[in-house]
Design an enzyme around this catalytic site. Structure first.
Site, short mmCIF file in Angstrom:
data_model
loop_
_atom_site.label_atom_id
_atom_site.label_comp_id
_atom_site.label_asym_id
_atom_site.label_seq_id
_atom_site.Cartn_x
_atom_site.Cartn_y
_atom_site.Cartn_z
N SER A 113 47.58 -6.26 4.76
CA SER A 113 46.18 -6.19 5.17
C SER A 113 45.74 -4.73 5.18
CB SER A 113 45.98 -6.81 6.54
OG SER A 113 46.44 -8.15 6.57
N HIS A 118 34.04 3.91 3.06
CA HIS A 118 33.60 5.01 2.20
C HIS A 118 32.11 5.23 2.47
CE1 HIS A 118 37.36 4.46 -0.01
NE2 HIS A 118 37.05 3.18 -0.12
N CYS A 141 45.59 -10.94 6.24
CA CYS A 141 46.42 -12.03 5.77
C CYS A 141 47.12 -12.65 6.96
CB CYS A 141 47.44 -11.53 4.75
SG CYS A 141 48.35 -12.85 3.92
#
Length: 263
Positions: A113, A118, A141
């Protein structure tokens, strides 16, 4: 009471949340535009983004394994984290279709995971409109779900326009061998937002239920010019100038919201 799935082995489902926020501003002169970009760079530098993502990891109940972060020149920042799932007592997890907590970027590594952010400050000299965009991805996950971080993220940024994508990929098997392509009920991403957030934004859903793909667009309803001009006060603008600036800002918001240029 909903019966929990009895799985064979590990939960192999991957749940991915992609969250884009846009902050829009009017900065007329080159000096004002540079000051706005500097303000955004300071406000959302790698250190601050790291703290936001660390809180995100806490909310979803995961462990940070590794963090990578970078401030860029001339502007912008990135953070990535790898994360690992906490052990959940008695196999319990909170996948209820309800809002997550409110607040009180960095790259980190999770076990299968990750969380990333950004930033993209941007301005255009022709019409004075500047736009700051932050892209955040939370991919998990196993039992933990990224949907509970929506409220925190929306309140951590000045969000004029928001686009959210959520997708469950892969499958997991129960003890009888039956494949399950999703392990929780979901009707709309909007159900994970608090009532005050839902009331504050105009929202549109585009969902493909058979593909476990959910998309929500959000645009702030309330518009006060003072919240959008940088370096000046709206009260100091003449009526015609204020109206022209407001039209440009509203056009920018509409174009981002509908993903098309407005004539």
């Amino acid at each position: 009471m909903e019966t929990k799935l009895q799985l064979h082995g590990f939960n192999n489902l991957t749940k991915s949340l992609s969250f884009n926020i846009y902050d829009i501003c009017y900065a007329q002169t080159e000096e004002q535009r540079e000051a706005y970009i500097d303000y955004i760079d300071e406000m959302y530098n790698a250190e601050r983004l790291t703290q936001i993502l660390t809180d995100v990891v806490k909310i979803i109940g995961a462990n940070v394994l590794n963090i990578a972060r970078q401030d860029y020149e001339p502007h912008g920042a990135s953070v990535t984290m790898l994360i690992a799932e906490h052990e959940v007592g008695n196999g319990e997890t909170d996948n209820e279709e309800s809002p997550g907590p409110l607040p009180d970027t960095i790259l980190a590594h999770l076990d299968k995971s990750h969380v990333t952010v950004h930033t993209y400050p941007e301005s255009h000299p022709h019409d004075g409109v500047s736009t700051f965009r932050a892209d955040i991805d939370v991919s998990t996950c196993g039992l933990i779900s990224p949907l509970k971080v929506l409220n925190y993220l929306i309140h951590s940024f000045d969000s004029d326009v928001v686009t959210v994508d959520y997708r469950v990929r892969g499958f997991t098997r129960d003890v009888d061998g039956t494949k399950h392509y999703i392990d929780h009920d979901i009707n709309s991403i909007q159900n994970y937002l608090t009532e005050d957030t839902q009331n504050a934004y105009q929202m549109i859903d585009v969902n493909v239920y058979q593909e476990n793909l959910f998309h929500t667009k959000m645009m702030l309803k309330d518009f006060k010019l003072d919240n959008y001009v940088f370096g000046v006060n709206a009260s100091d603008l003449g009526p015609g100038e204020a109206q022209s600036i407001e039209e440009r800002l509203r056009r920018e918001m509409l174009e981002i919201f509908y993903s098309r240029n407005v004539e």
